[in-house]
Design a protein around this motif. Structure first.
Motif, PDB file in Angstrom:
ATOM      1  N   LEU A 172     -11.352  -2.028  -7.775  1.00  0.00           N
ATOM      2  CA  LEU A 172     -10.150  -1.254  -8.068  1.00  0.00           C
ATOM      3  C   LEU A 172      -9.478  -1.884  -9.284  1.00  0.00           C
ATOM      4  O   LEU A 172      -8.979  -3.010  -9.224  1.00  0.00           O
ATOM      5  CB  LEU A 172      -9.200  -1.264  -6.866  1.00  0.00           C
ATOM      6  CG  LEU A 172      -7.945  -0.394  -6.982  1.00  0.00           C
ATOM      7  CD1 LEU A 172      -8.329   1.082  -7.066  1.00  0.00           C
ATOM      8  CD2 LEU A 172      -7.017  -0.640  -5.798  1.00  0.00           C
TER       9      LEU A 172
ATOM     10  N   GLY B   8      -4.331   2.752  -9.725  1.00  0.00           N
ATOM     11  CA  GLY B   8      -5.600   2.056  -9.872  1.00  0.00           C
ATOM     12  C   GLY B   8      -6.769   3.018  -9.922  1.00  0.00           C
ATOM     13  O   GLY B   8      -6.691   4.135  -9.403  1.00  0.00           O
ATOM     14  N   TYR B   9      -7.847   2.580 -10.549  1.00  0.00           N
ATOM     15  CA  TYR B   9      -9.024   3.438 -10.710  1.00  0.00           C
ATOM     16  C   TYR B   9     -10.284   2.593 -10.575  1.00  0.00           C
ATOM     17  O   TYR B   9     -10.251   1.352 -10.612  1.00  0.00           O
ATOM     18  CB  TYR B   9      -9.009   4.137 -12.067  1.00  0.00           C
ATOM     19  CG  TYR B   9      -9.103   3.194 -13.234  1.00  0.00           C
ATOM     20  CD1 TYR B   9     -10.342   2.867 -13.800  1.00  0.00           C
ATOM     21  CD2 TYR B   9      -7.967   2.595 -13.762  1.00  0.00           C
ATOM     22  CE1 TYR B   9     -10.432   1.976 -14.855  1.00  0.00           C
ATOM     23  CE2 TYR B   9      -8.048   1.697 -14.818  1.00  0.00           C
ATOM     24  CZ  TYR B   9      -9.283   1.400 -15.364  1.00  0.00           C
ATOM     25  OH  TYR B   9      -9.376   0.507 -16.402  1.00  0.00           O
ATOM     26  N   SER B  10     -11.405   3.275 -10.422  1.00  0.00           N
ATOM     27  CA  SER B  10     -12.710   2.613 -10.433  1.00  0.00           C
ATOM     28  C   SER B  10     -13.605   3.305 -11.445  1.00  0.00           C
ATOM     29  O   SER B  10     -13.437   4.502 -11.713  1.00  0.00           O
ATOM     30  CB  SER B  10     -13.349   2.655  -9.044  1.00  0.00           C
ATOM     31  OG  SER B  10     -12.645   1.835  -8.140  1.00  0.00           O
TER      32      SER B  10
ATOM     33  N   GLY C 132      -8.436   6.225  -8.106  1.00  0.00           N
ATOM     34  CA  GLY C 132      -8.580   5.568  -6.816  1.00  0.00           C
ATOM     35  C   GLY C 132      -7.307   5.468  -6.010  1.00  0.00           C
ATOM     36  O   GLY C 132      -7.300   5.698  -4.797  1.00  0.00           O
TER      37      GLY C 132
ATOM     38  N   CYS D 151      -5.080   7.318  -1.519  1.00  0.00           N
ATOM     39  CA  CYS D 151      -6.272   6.484  -1.733  1.00  0.00           C
ATOM     40  C   CYS D 151      -7.504   7.373  -1.684  1.00  0.00           C
ATOM     41  O   CYS D 151      -7.786   7.975  -0.630  1.00  0.00           O
ATOM     42  CB  CYS D 151      -6.409   5.421  -0.640  1.00  0.00           C
ATOM     43  SG  CYS D 151      -5.048   4.271  -0.504  1.00  0.00           S
TER      44      CYS D 151
END
Length: 203
Positions: free
Chosen positions: A123, A159-161, A170, A180
């Motif tokens: 993340l 947040g991101y992936s 994310g 989420c």
């Protein structure tokens, strides 16, 4: 008390077990009178977006949730539950979501990676947020999905992936709504910390 919304789809027991591990009082219910007594709600989900919205409407929960959240009730959406927070999805057909968060849900299309996206990904921080003060230095979370959010506002992205060439939304927040795409209840200690943050510190 945390209300886990039961609309016939989702990993209800996994979420309940994770909250019990945190010693959090929670209830799985579809009854409005019970949900009314809960301080915060979690909307989990596994399956197709149109089925999610259809079930919520058949159970007379869609407008109830929308009105309550618009009036300040804190809500955490998990996986399909997170996707339902956005304006619409094109999964199977065009289908409107709650519209709490600007953006839409589209099929992941990248021939260089396996679809669905299943597994652990880091993340990545998109912006400073209180939640990062309790997470590990490089938090990894567990994903299971084929559709993802697009056209969202960067200010809502926490947040991101990265998966192949795709930037996967994310973790998102807009006002009293947290989402989420990954499964915090299956994401080991960092996942439990995210649930703990929602229960104790969110809004």
């Amino acid at each position: 008390m945390i209300g886990i919304i039961d609309y016939g789809m989702g990993n209800l027991r996994s979420v309940e077990n994770a909250l019990h591990k945190l010693k959090v009082d929670c209830v799985i219910t579809s009854q409005k009178e019970v949900l009314d007594q809960c301080q915060k709600w979690i909307l989990p989900g596994v399956g197709a977006f149109p089925d999610c919205i259809s079930n919520l409407k058949k159970m007379d929960l869609f407008d109830y949730i929308k009105d309550s959240v618009n009036n300040g009730k804190p809500l955490l959406g998990i996986c399909l539950g997170m996707q339902a927070l956005f304006e619409y999805s094109t999964e199977m057909e065009y289908c409107q979501g709650f519209g709490f968060i600007k953006g839409n849900i589209q099929l992941m299309e990248d021939l260089n990676v396996r679809i669905p996206h299943i597994g652990w990904n880091q993340l990545e921080k998109n912006q400073d947020h209180d939640i990062y003060s309790i997470l590990g230095h490089e938090p990894y979370v567990y994903f299971v999905h084929s559709y993802y959010a697009q056209d969202y506002e960067d200010k809502d992205l926490i947040g991101y992936s990265v998966y192949g060439d795709l930037k996967i939304c994310g973790l998102v927040q807009h006002k009293n709504v947290l989402g989420c795409q990954f499964h915090p209840e299956k994401s080991a200690e960092d996942g439990l910390k995210i649930l703990k943050y929602f229960v104790e510190d969110f809004v």
